[in-house]
Write an enzyme that holds these catalytic residues in place. Structure first.
Site, PDB file in Angstrom:
ATOM      1  N   HIS A 229       0.800  -1.228   0.000  1.00  0.00           N
ATOM      2  CA  HIS A 229       0.000   0.000   0.000  1.00  0.00           C
ATOM      3  C   HIS A 229       0.834   1.281   0.000  1.00  0.00           C
ATOM      4  O   HIS A 229       0.281   2.367  -0.136  1.00  0.00           O
ATOM      5  CB  HIS A 229      -0.935   0.024   1.217  1.00  0.00           C
ATOM      6  CG  HIS A 229      -0.221   0.329   2.503  1.00  0.00           C
ATOM      7  ND1 HIS A 229       0.556  -0.585   3.150  1.00  0.00           N
ATOM      8  CD2 HIS A 229      -0.143   1.467   3.231  1.00  0.00           C
ATOM      9  CE1 HIS A 229       1.073  -0.048   4.235  1.00  0.00           C
ATOM     10  NE2 HIS A 229       0.669   1.201   4.302  1.00  0.00           N
TER      11      HIS A 229
HETATM   12  C1  UD1 Z   1      -2.337   5.362   5.937  1.00  0.00           C
HETATM   13  C2  UD1 Z   1      -1.080   5.792   6.708  1.00  0.00           C
HETATM   14  C3  UD1 Z   1      -0.027   4.703   6.622  1.00  0.00           C
HETATM   15  C4  UD1 Z   1      -0.591   3.369   7.052  1.00  0.00           C
HETATM   16  C5  UD1 Z   1      -1.821   3.066   6.208  1.00  0.00           C
HETATM   17  C6  UD1 Z   1      -2.477   1.752   6.552  1.00  0.00           C
HETATM   18  C7  UD1 Z   1      -0.594   8.213   6.721  1.00  0.00           C
HETATM   19  C8  UD1 Z   1       0.286   9.257   6.165  1.00  0.00           C
HETATM   20  N1  UD1 Z   1      -0.494   7.004   6.145  1.00  0.00           N
HETATM   21  O1  UD1 Z   1      -1.986   5.258   4.553  1.00  0.00           O
HETATM   22  O2  UD1 Z   1       1.049   5.038   7.472  1.00  0.00           O
HETATM   23  O3  UD1 Z   1       0.387   2.364   6.880  1.00  0.00           O
HETATM   24  O4  UD1 Z   1      -2.767   4.106   6.434  1.00  0.00           O
HETATM   25  O5  UD1 Z   1      -3.573   1.550   5.726  1.00  0.00           O
HETATM   26  O6  UD1 Z   1      -1.337   8.474   7.632  1.00  0.00           O
HETATM   27  N2  UD1 Z   1      -9.292   4.733   1.388  1.00  0.00           N
HETATM   28  C9  UD1 Z   1     -10.511   4.153   1.304  1.00  0.00           C
HETATM   29  N3  UD1 Z   1     -11.144   3.820   2.462  1.00  0.00           N
HETATM   30  C10 UD1 Z   1     -10.609   4.054   3.692  1.00  0.00           C
HETATM   31  C11 UD1 Z   1      -9.356   4.672   3.753  1.00  0.00           C
HETATM   32  C12 UD1 Z   1      -8.703   5.014   2.607  1.00  0.00           C
HETATM   33  O7  UD1 Z   1     -11.038   3.920   0.237  1.00  0.00           O
HETATM   34  O8  UD1 Z   1     -11.228   3.700   4.714  1.00  0.00           O
HETATM   35  C13 UD1 Z   1      -8.577   5.079   0.132  1.00  0.00           C
HETATM   36  C14 UD1 Z   1      -8.838   6.494  -0.306  1.00  0.00           C
HETATM   37  O9  UD1 Z   1      -8.907   6.493  -1.685  1.00  0.00           O
HETATM   38  C15 UD1 Z   1      -7.591   7.225   0.144  1.00  0.00           C
HETATM   39  C16 UD1 Z   1      -6.524   6.154   0.020  1.00  0.00           C
HETATM   40  O10 UD1 Z   1      -7.188   4.933   0.329  1.00  0.00           O
HETATM   41  O11 UD1 Z   1      -7.344   8.354  -0.621  1.00  0.00           O
HETATM   42  C17 UD1 Z   1      -5.369   6.356   0.923  1.00  0.00           C
HETATM   43  O12 UD1 Z   1      -5.810   6.502   2.282  1.00  0.00           O
HETATM   44  P1  UD1 Z   1      -4.988   7.388   3.345  1.00  0.00           P
HETATM   45  O13 UD1 Z   1      -5.609   7.294   4.684  1.00  0.00           O
HETATM   46  O14 UD1 Z   1      -4.748   8.727   2.791  1.00  0.00           O
HETATM   47  O15 UD1 Z   1      -3.560   6.714   3.396  1.00  0.00           O
HETATM   48  P2  UD1 Z   1      -3.126   5.189   3.424  1.00  0.00           P
HETATM   49  O16 UD1 Z   1      -2.447   4.886   2.137  1.00  0.00           O
HETATM   50  O17 UD1 Z   1      -4.213   4.260   3.865  1.00  0.00           O
END
Ligand code: UD1
Length: 400
Positions: A229
């Site tokens: 991820h």
């Molecule tokens: C975040 C953390 C990372 C952790 C990871 C575990 C930061 C900077 N990063 O990264 O350290 O290892 O979580 O998952 O805080 N999305 C969904 N549903 C959700 C959450 C996210 O669809 O419930 C999608 C969205 O399109 C979003 C993308 O995933 O834009 C990324 O989510 P985000 O929370 O920004 O960062 P992670 O890559 O999950």
């Protein structure tokens, strides 16, 4: 200490890796409150960074985390949006709750945002999982770790290497408490329940719709387990394409591969035109994001884990699963082979991944347990917070 003494803690979770760190902390507070001399009031805040049921609610249920008292509903966004909006919303929580301590875990945007807010409001801040350093400033988590640790009044470290990092940065040794790894509290509390699950049930329940006929899985033989991820692996089309080609053209010819797909990765696979390739690959089983016990169960049985997750590196260390880490660096060196762990860094270059895979797939499980990864970390943390808030008064005659 007299029996009237009270202490209020606000703790914060935002994203999936936070939930397994907060669960044992909450349980340790409940246990402390049964006999402890101080009454601890605890308020749980969820920033809402992760909001899908299988990224958040499923973990609250599986790990018996009480529903958050306050949900800030922040959701997805750019880093500045997530951090800024969390700070604005959390500031009001601090005004309202007036805590003695704010406790943050890990290194996600929620951790950093609430740390800054805590100190702007002059509230004491404690960081669980302090001192980890990848030295890679392109990682958003590294920025979050540096900010949080610089601001914290108590820094709870998972291993001695992390303590040394903090001392090197000039942080006073009095603030640093080596308590062990709180993730392992959760692993130890949950491994028996995980062991009761069957792999076939996990696959049947979680496979991505329309992808496989579960009866044909035939997992009697070895399988590899993959999670991916990090932006460095999934946001660059050339990098992700190379990785997918290695997995579908090479690895799956050797053994079955179970891939539990993060929402960010699914989005990027679709954006880069790779979705059909992974959906139709023989020997590749695509799963939705898994619950805690389900992933642990697969890790217990996997021949090899391929991952860019920090938490999985730690779990592989204790379970002994050979772990190929798709990163060039790690903030968790204690999990590496050279420190007795199960993980080897192979970056995201297919040449390195191929060599690492062909070596590691031959190896047997070799569990190792770093110092104080004993399942009792949360109790040490709660005791340290109380002792810091209410230091022992010198008895009569002693010079303070
Ligand atoms: C975040 C953390 C990372 C952790 C990871 C575990 C930061 C900077 N990063 O990264 O350290 O290892 O979580 O998952 O805080 N999305 C969904 N549903 C959700 C959450 C996210 O669809 O419930 C999608 C969205 O399109 C979003 C993308 O995933 O834009 C990324 O989510 P985000 O929370 O920004 O960062 P992670 O890559 O999950």
């Amino acid at each position: 200490m007299n029996s009237a003494e009270k202490m209020k803690i606000v703790s914060i979770v935002g994203a999936r890796p936070n939930f397994m760190k907060i669960a044992p902390f909450i349980r340790a507070i409940e246990e402390y409150n049964q006999n402890g001399q101080v009454k601890i009031e605890h308020v749980l805040v969820h920033t809402g960074q992760h909001y899908d049921d299988n990224m958040s609610k499923a973990f609250f249920e599986a790990l018996n985390i009480p529903e958050a008292d306050i949900n800030l509903g922040i959701g997805s966004g750019t880093h500045a949006e997530q951090v800024g909006q969390t700070m604005i919303a959390f500031e009001k929580v601090v005004w309202q709750e007036k805590p003695d301590w704010i406790v943050v875990v890990g290194d996600v945007n929620a951790t950093c945002a609430c740390s800054i807010t805590a100190k702007k409001e002059n509230v004491r801040l404690a960081h669980i999982e302090a001192g980890l350093r990848s030295r890679d400033m392109t990682m958003p988590e590294e920025v979050n770790r540096l900010v949080t640790d610089r601001l914290s009044d108590l820094l709870f470290t998972p291993d001695r290497l992390s303590g040394e990092n903090l001392l090197d940065e000039g942080i006073s040794g009095e603030k640093i408490k080596f308590v062990g790894n709180i993730m392992i509290d959760t692993l130890e509390a949950q491994r028996k329940k995980a062991a009761e699950l069957t792999i076939e049930d996990i696959l049947r329940t979680n496979c991505m719709e329309g992808h496989i006929d579960v009866r044909s899985i035939g997992l009697s033989s070895d399988f590899a387990l993959l999670t991916l991820h990090r932006p460095s692996n999934v946001d660059d089309p050339a990098v992700l394409t190379d990785i997918v080609h290695f997995l579908t053209n090479e690895l799956t010819k050797d053994m079955k591969l179970i891939w539990t797909v993060h929402p960010r990765t699914e989005k990027q696979l679709k954006a880069f035109g790779l979705w059909h390739k992974v959906l139709s690959a023989d020997g590749l089983i695509l799963l939705n994001p898994l619950g805690y016990h389900e992933l642990l169960r697969l890790n217990m049985a996997a021949k090899i884990v391929l991952t860019d997750s920090g938490g999985l590196q730690e779990e592989c260390c204790v379970l002994g699963t050979p772990c190929l880490t798709f990163r060039w660096n790690t903030e968790r060196p204690i999990t590496l082979r050279e420190h007795g762990g199960a993980s080897v860094l192979v970056g995201n270059d297919v040449g390195h991944i191929r060599i690492g895979y062909s070596q590691m797939r031959q190896e047997n499980r070799a569990p190792s347990r770093p110092e104080l990864w004993d399942g009792k970390t949360a109790a040490r943390i709660v005791q340290a917070l109380v002792s810091d808030q209410f230091p022992k008064k010198p008895s009569t005659g002693e010079i303070p």
